[in-house]
Design an enzyme around this catalytic site. Structure first.
Site, mmCIF file in Angstrom:
data_model
loop_
_atom_site.group_PDB
_atom_site.id
_atom_site.type_symbol
_atom_site.label_atom_id
_atom_site.label_comp_id
_atom_site.label_asym_id
_atom_site.label_seq_id
_atom_site.Cartn_x
_atom_site.Cartn_y
_atom_site.Cartn_z
ATOM 1 N N ASN A 150 0.967 -1.677 -0.062
ATOM 2 C CA ASN A 150 0.602 0.047 0.080
ATOM 3 C C ASN A 150 0.706 1.672 -0.130
ATOM 4 O OD1 ASN A 150 0.021 -1.365 2.478
ATOM 5 N ND2 ASN A 150 -0.047 0.759 3.753
ATOM 6 N N SER A 198 -11.218 -5.100 -0.904
ATOM 7 C CA SER A 198 -12.384 -3.257 0.047
ATOM 8 C C SER A 198 -12.599 -3.081 -0.861
ATOM 9 C CB SER A 198 -11.093 -2.973 0.848
ATOM 10 O OG SER A 198 -12.028 -2.231 1.391
ATOM 11 N N THR A 236 -26.662 -9.661 9.632
ATOM 12 C CA THR A 236 -27.267 -8.812 8.078
ATOM 13 C C THR A 236 -26.342 -8.863 7.103
ATOM 14 O OG1 THR A 236 -29.215 -9.121 9.416
ATOM 15 C CG2 THR A 236 -29.098 -7.693 7.327
ATOM 16 N N CYS A 324 2.083 8.611 13.435
ATOM 17 C CA CYS A 324 2.181 8.657 14.546
ATOM 18 C C CYS A 324 1.880 7.895 15.940
ATOM 19 C CB CYS A 324 1.189 9.983 15.138
ATOM 20 S SG CYS A 324 1.546 11.512 16.319
HETATM 21 N N1 PLP Z 1 -4.793 -4.365 3.248
HETATM 22 C C1 PLP Z 1 -3.670 -3.089 3.181
HETATM 23 C C2 PLP Z 1 -2.864 -3.237 1.910
HETATM 24 C C3 PLP Z 1 -4.509 -1.351 3.045
HETATM 25 O O1 PLP Z 1 -3.986 -1.279 2.291
HETATM 26 C C4 PLP Z 1 -5.786 -1.669 3.623
HETATM 27 C C5 PLP Z 1 -6.305 -0.656 3.548
HETATM 28 O O2 PLP Z 1 -5.339 0.885 3.832
HETATM 29 C C6 PLP Z 1 -6.284 -2.802 4.160
HETATM 30 C C7 PLP Z 1 -5.569 -4.106 4.330
HETATM 31 C C8 PLP Z 1 -6.947 -2.507 4.854
HETATM 32 O O3 PLP Z 1 -8.465 -2.054 4.589
HETATM 33 P P1 PLP Z 1 -9.757 -1.920 4.931
HETATM 34 O O4 PLP Z 1 -9.585 -0.520 5.265
HETATM 35 O O5 PLP Z 1 -11.010 -1.888 3.879
HETATM 36 O O6 PLP Z 1 -9.952 -2.248 6.565
#
Ligand code: PLP
Length: 385
Positions: A150, A198, A236, A324
């Site tokens: 990410n 996600s 649900t 932080c």
């Molecule tokens: N995994 C990765 C690589 C992510 O970048 C993120 C969110 O930034 C997540 C998991 C978590 O996803 P969510 O915000 O849908 O819980």
């Protein structure tokens, strides 16, 4: 002032087409899909359609998908559900650059007696594959490695890892939250057992995710209650979220190549100009095996947060690698693991683009960045004048 949004790895705008699709599910089609009456029952059909559209993007069977509340839940369910299904195995292999949705869970499990191996990465953020192969043994319940990082966008060789784990009695999970919609997937031809996505990273609403469970994979349910999601995830259903995710997957499947090309062109233009015009900056992560939308750049001797604040004044949203912690700014664990020097890790900025960014926005940011960097360098106590 119009917002220029370069923080799409944090979250994305809900696509207009998605928003239109989900509107009726709040005040008109609000029935519970588990109800016996037609008003509720018809919603079940909409969920089925969304499941089919999501499965089409992933290249899997709709029955291999469960809807969850977010990427974090999918990751937690994959890890905890696997360990519960294999109670005699006590080892997990992961990487040191995972998102906290995986890394914090693994560290928590380590404090409960599990052996957790955090594989290292090299300077470009690439995984040590030889070490991975060496570490898989009879005690390994799970290998969990992210598809794409990410922070840097670096893509791991997930299909090779899946191949490596095959036949070793180990479940392979990948957190594909950042990969979905940016890398074409075909899970029907893959050895990946579990995969998390996600909705809100893909122009669907927040509060919905997916866990892909390959047919035949043992996984204990983690949310226990009603019979929803074939008893694999009780609760649900978030109907607008699920319908929206289905639509977002349909859009992504239709336009993935064209959008990737456009986004990569804009990302490269932005990145090349910044690297050229701003002195003492460097790209973090492998330049080639990378998501087309992500650029992580370090600016030596200045604080990432200061850059963010100045960008914010011009209406430009990006993010920094620091978090932080207890009142002080800690450089990102990802950049530290890659051996990025402290002075550079502190000054790192992530630009993450989407299909909605324009060349005009990129040009405006290219114009502002040298101005911001030069100003902050003048103020920096680390720069000798
Ligand atoms: N995994 C990765 C690589 C992510 O970048 C993120 C969110 O930034 C997540 C998991 C978590 O996803 P969510 O915000 O849908 O819980």
């Amino acid at each position: 002032m119009k917002t220029i949004y370069f923080d799409n790895n944090a979250t994305t705008k809900v696509a207009d087409e998605v928003f239109e699709e989900i509107k009726p599910y709040f005040c008109e089609l609000y029935g519970n899909p588990s109800s016996m009456h037609t008003f509720g029952g018809q919603i079940g059909i909409k969920i089925r359609t969304a499941r089919e559209k999501t499965a089409a993007l992933l290249g899997c069977d709709p029955s291999e998908i469960i809807f969850t509340g977010c990427g974090t839940e999918s990751d937690n369910a994959a890890i905890n559900g696997t360990l519960a299904a294999y109670p005699n195995k006590r080892k997990i292999i992961t990487s040191c650059v995972e998102h906290p949705a995986v890394l914090s869970v693994c560290r928590e499990l380590a404090s409960h007696g599990y052996t957790v191996v955090e594989l290292k990465v090299d300077k470009k953020g690439r995984l040590d594959m030889a070490e991975l192969e060496k570490q898989i043994d009879d005690n390994t319940a799970l290998v969990t490695i992210m598809y794409a990082n990410n922070e840097t966008g670096v893509i791991f060789p997930i299909e090779k890892i899946a191949e490596l784990t095959k036949g070793k009695g180990t479940v392979f999970h990948t957190d594909a939250v950042q990969a979905i919609g940016k890398i074409p997937l075909n899970l029907s031809k893959s050895n990946i057992d579990l995969l998390s996505i996600s909705g809100h990273k893909l122009h669907a609403p927040k509060g919905v995710g997916v866990l892909y469970i390959k047919k035949g994979t043992r996984l204990s349910p983690y949310m226990i209650g009603g019979h929803q999601e074939a008893g694999r995830r009780a609760g649900t259903e978030n109907v607008p979220g699920i319908v929206g995710l289905g639509k977002a997957c349909e859009l992504a499947a239709k336009n993935i190549e064209e959008e990737n090309q456009k986004v990569k062109y804009l990302r490269d233009k932005l990145e090349n100009a910044i690297l050229e015009k701003c002195p003492q900056c460097r790209l973090n992560g492998d330049k080639n095996d990378r998501l087309p939308n992500t650029s992580n750049i370090s600016f030596e001797y200045i604080e990432g947060e200061a850059i963010l604040l100045m960008l914010d004044k011009f209406g430009i949203c990006a993010s920094s690698g620091s978090a932080c912690t207890s009142g002080s700014l800690e450089p990102s664990h990802v950049l530290r693991a890659m051996g990025v020097p402290f002075t550079a890790a502190h000054g790192s900025i992530r630009f993450s683009l989407s299909r909605y960014n324009t060349e005009k926005e990129v040009d405006y940011t290219i114009e502002k960045m040298p101005e911001i960097v030069n100003k902050l360098r003048e103020l920096s106590p680390f720069v000798t004048k």
